[in-house]
Design an enzyme around this catalytic site. Structure first.
Site, PDB file in Angstrom:
ATOM      1  N   GLY A 187     -11.572  24.359  38.558  1.00  0.00           N
ATOM      2  CA  GLY A 187     -10.567  23.553  37.866  1.00  0.00           C
ATOM      3  C   GLY A 187      -9.280  23.514  38.659  1.00  0.00           C
ATOM      4  N   GLU A 215     -12.538  27.890  42.341  1.00  0.00           N
ATOM      5  CA  GLU A 215     -12.874  26.634  43.015  1.00  0.00           C
ATOM      6  C   GLU A 215     -11.853  25.604  42.552  1.00  0.00           C
ATOM      7  OE1 GLU A 215     -15.432  25.884  45.156  1.00  0.00           O
ATOM      8  OE2 GLU A 215     -16.310  27.890  45.190  1.00  0.00           O
ATOM      9  N   CYS A 227     -13.409  16.540  43.188  1.00  0.00           N
ATOM     10  CA  CYS A 227     -12.507  17.491  43.849  1.00  0.00           C
ATOM     11  C   CYS A 227     -12.480  17.317  45.352  1.00  0.00           C
ATOM     12  CB  CYS A 227     -12.912  18.916  43.502  1.00  0.00           C
ATOM     13  SG  CYS A 227     -14.605  19.288  43.934  1.00  0.00           S
TER      14      CYS A 227
HETATM   15  P1  NAD Z   1     -10.325  21.158  32.822  1.00  0.00           P
HETATM   16  O1  NAD Z   1      -9.090  20.677  32.172  1.00  0.00           O
HETATM   17  O2  NAD Z   1     -11.650  20.810  32.234  1.00  0.00           O
HETATM   18  O3  NAD Z   1     -10.159  22.739  32.941  1.00  0.00           O
HETATM   19  C1  NAD Z   1     -11.167  23.553  33.475  1.00  0.00           C
HETATM   20  C2  NAD Z   1     -11.490  24.657  32.498  1.00  0.00           C
HETATM   21  O4  NAD Z   1     -10.340  25.451  32.244  1.00  0.00           O
HETATM   22  C3  NAD Z   1     -11.982  24.162  31.158  1.00  0.00           C
HETATM   23  O5  NAD Z   1     -13.182  24.836  30.825  1.00  0.00           O
HETATM   24  C4  NAD Z   1     -10.862  24.505  30.210  1.00  0.00           C
HETATM   25  O6  NAD Z   1     -11.312  24.825  28.927  1.00  0.00           O
HETATM   26  C5  NAD Z   1     -10.207  25.692  30.863  1.00  0.00           C
HETATM   27  N1  NAD Z   1      -8.791  25.794  30.534  1.00  0.00           N
HETATM   28  C6  NAD Z   1      -7.892  24.778  30.467  1.00  0.00           C
HETATM   29  N2  NAD Z   1      -6.677  25.244  30.152  1.00  0.00           N
HETATM   30  C7  NAD Z   1      -6.788  26.590  30.014  1.00  0.00           C
HETATM   31  C8  NAD Z   1      -5.862  27.645  29.712  1.00  0.00           C
HETATM   32  N3  NAD Z   1      -4.587  27.415  29.492  1.00  0.00           N
HETATM   33  N4  NAD Z   1      -6.354  28.899  29.677  1.00  0.00           N
HETATM   34  C9  NAD Z   1      -7.643  29.146  29.931  1.00  0.00           C
HETATM   35  N5  NAD Z   1      -8.554  28.188  30.219  1.00  0.00           N
HETATM   36  C10 NAD Z   1      -8.144  26.922  30.262  1.00  0.00           C
HETATM   37  O7  NAD Z   1     -10.426  20.682  34.312  1.00  0.00           O
HETATM   38  P2  NAD Z   1      -9.253  20.404  35.338  1.00  0.00           P
HETATM   39  O8  NAD Z   1      -8.578  21.669  35.719  1.00  0.00           O
HETATM   40  O9  NAD Z   1      -8.444  19.240  34.919  1.00  0.00           O
HETATM   41  O10 NAD Z   1     -10.170  19.947  36.567  1.00  0.00           O
HETATM   42  C11 NAD Z   1      -9.674  19.184  37.572  1.00  0.00           C
HETATM   43  C12 NAD Z   1      -9.243  20.048  38.737  1.00  0.00           C
HETATM   44  O11 NAD Z   1     -10.345  20.824  39.164  1.00  0.00           O
HETATM   45  C13 NAD Z   1      -8.811  19.264  39.939  1.00  0.00           C
HETATM   46  O12 NAD Z   1      -7.708  19.881  40.541  1.00  0.00           O
HETATM   47  C14 NAD Z   1     -10.021  19.337  40.856  1.00  0.00           C
HETATM   48  O13 NAD Z   1      -9.731  19.166  42.220  1.00  0.00           O
HETATM   49  C15 NAD Z   1     -10.518  20.692  40.561  1.00  0.00           C
HETATM   50  N6  NAD Z   1     -11.929  20.782  40.858  1.00  0.00           N
HETATM   51  C16 NAD Z   1     -12.336  21.609  41.849  1.00  0.00           C
HETATM   52  C17 NAD Z   1     -13.679  21.664  42.161  1.00  0.00           C
HETATM   53  C18 NAD Z   1     -14.198  22.567  43.226  1.00  0.00           C
HETATM   54  O14 NAD Z   1     -15.405  22.739  43.270  1.00  0.00           O
HETATM   55  N7  NAD Z   1     -13.374  23.167  44.056  1.00  0.00           N
HETATM   56  C19 NAD Z   1     -14.588  20.877  41.473  1.00  0.00           C
HETATM   57  C20 NAD Z   1     -14.121  20.050  40.469  1.00  0.00           C
HETATM   58  C21 NAD Z   1     -12.794  20.017  40.156  1.00  0.00           C
END
Ligand code: NAD
Length: 438
Positions: free
Chosen positions: A192, A214, A248
């Site tokens: 995330g 990641e 990502c």
């Molecule tokens: P998201 O909002 O779905 O969050 C990811 C997870 O974090 C979810 O399961 C959510 O419930 C949890 N979460 C959210 N807020 C939280 C908090 N305050 N406390 C605890 N847990 C919490 O996804 P996102 O972060 O918006 O995803 C997008 C980002 O992820 C982008 O920056 C993208 O580049 C990155 N990403 C990286 C990869 C990789 O493989 N490196 C892959 C996909 C996405």
């Protein structure tokens, strides 16, 4: 919204009891679980694809290619090699230890937590889960609440296919994830954004739990002069606009010199037309933006440069046309943070030296892409920049090579997975020495 109607502490305790029985350690359990996960994906591929369409407007072919079949391939790769990977690895013994022998073995860690994001909500949950099972762990899987249909279908299916006392799905948003993070895990695998990544790492520190993060970032695509701009444009368009740019490892922006930029702009406009037709809103190949918040954030970036193609949007359907912006200033809003949407800015630099300086002035990206005919340019980019991975000639594809580690560095994350790297991530490599008494 805990699918098992248990509190996080109860879920973890139940899985820990299972782990202590030793049942998850034998090869037969591990391969059995991997095969069951494979069956889930092949028997219910259509259900998962339908959920991905509901959450993200993903076409069925994209859903299979980038999520379902992707994960099946990852499982097959592991099933074929797991026994070899698990063989004890001998280590050379120094002379003063005489007839001693030394080797390493891979130990499972115990109970691990996998937290997934919404953009590839099936692949990014189930591929790490596969790695954790291959390594002989119990797993708590936390899907993203921002992809609710996919979260639901996985929460329903996983306990039916897998060992339900060893694998649990906990659905929910911030409160549920926060409660989970209070528990002691033996590893936390988070995909995330960096803000939540920091929250995860802080919580993990309380229990000295190791983490894999990641994360994302702005992955640049350098286009060298004298490169076939039509081919470059086709590959940029097919990878940038996958999942409506919510990938990502998508190329975030293009870096090129002024002359090449002028040629590339026309080629990008043509490639967008060829790929998505005259009205991309009608194209089944283009997904939708995940929610209103991201939609509003993205439309706010559209005036960051001169419009080459695209620019249209429709809030009701969360549609944003594949957009290319030229003459983009490094100080503009679109260059401030990861775009994560269907907007491709072209930033002009004065050749390779300035491109390398531009990349090194910023956070280390998850991926670095370049299109060039020159081996010297490729060598310099690999040697003089730091990124999670590098892709020459074709963005995104490096992550489909199971034998390559996938992960970031610096702001784009820590740790790696896929194939054998998943096994290492979800295991402890234990040192063993045996010195005969005689
Ligand atoms: P998201 O909002 O779905 O969050 C990811 C997870 O974090 C979810 O399961 C959510 O419930 C949890 N979460 C959210 N807020 C939280 C908090 N305050 N406390 C605890 N847990 C919490 O996804 P996102 O972060 O918006 O995803 C997008 C980002 O992820 C982008 O920056 C993208 O580049 C990155 N990403 C990286 C990869 C990789 O493989 N490196 C892959 C996909 C996405």
């Amino acid at each position: 919204m805990n699918s098992t109607a248990e509190q996080p502490a109860e879920v973890v305790a139940r899985l820990r009891t299972t782990y202590r029985t030793g049942r998850t350690k034998p090869m037969s359990w591990r391969t059995g679980q991997l095969r069951a996960l494979r069956s889930l994906l092949t028997e219910h591929g259509q259900d998962i694809a339908a959920a991905l369409h509901a959450d993200l407007g993903k076409s069925e072919s994209e859903a299979f290619r980038t999520e379902i079949d992707f994960t099946v391939r990852e499982i097959d790769h592991t099933l074929e090699r797991l026994e070899g990977w698990l063989r004890p690895e001998p280590a050379e013994v120094p002379e003063h230890l005489g007839d001693a022998r030394a080797w390493t073995v891979l130990d499972p860690l115990g109970v691990v937590l996998v937290i997934a994001p919404w953009n590839y909500p099936a692949q990014l949950l189930l591929a790490p889960v596969a790695g954790a099972l291959a390594a002989g762990n119990c797993v708590v899987a936390k899907p993203s609440e921002l992809a609710p249909a996919t979260s639901r279908v996985i929460a329903e299916l996983l306990p039916k296919f897998l060992d339900a006392d060893a694998v649990a799905v906990v659905e929910g948003a911030v409160p549920e994830t926060t409660a989970l993070l209070e528990q002691r895990f033996d590893h936390i695998f988070y995909t995330g954004n960096g803000t939540v990544g920091r929250i995860v790492m802080r919580a993990a520190a309380e229990h000295l739990t190791p983490v894999t993060l990641e994360l994302g970032g702005k992955s640049p695509a350098f286009v060298d002069r004298n490169t076939d701009v039509r081919k470059v444009a086709a590959r940029l368009v097919s990878t940038k606009f996958l999942n409506a740019g919510q990938t990502c490892v998508a190329p975030d922006y293009v870096l090129t010199d002024r002359e090449t930029a002028a040629e590339l702009e026309g080629a990008l406009a043509e490639a967008v037309q060829e790929t998505f037709g005259a009205d991309p809103a009608e194209s089944p190949r283009l997904g939708r933006i995940v929610n209103d918040r991201h939609f509003d954030r993205l439309t706010g970036l559209l005036d960051s440069g001169r419009l080459v193609v695209g620019g249209a949007y429709d809030r009701e359907n969360r549609y944003i046309a594949p957009t290319v912006l030229a003459d983009v200033s490094p100080d503009s809003a679109v260059m401030a943070e990861e775009i994560f949407g269907p907007i491709l800015p072209v930033v002009v630099v004065d050749g390779l030296d300035e491109a390398i300086a531009f990349i090194n002035d910023r956070d280390k990206p998850l991926a670095l892409y370049a299109f060039t005919e020159s081996q010297a340019v490729r060598d310099r980019l690999v040697a003089e920049t730091s990124s999670g991975g590098v892709g020459f000639g074709l963005p995104v594809a490096h992550l489909t090579v199971s034998d390559l580690p996938f992960g970031g560095v610096g702001e784009s994350g820590m740790g790696r997975y896929h194939g054998q790297y998943s096994l290492e991530t979800f295991s402890h490599r234990k040192a063993v020495l045996d010195k005969p008494l005689g």
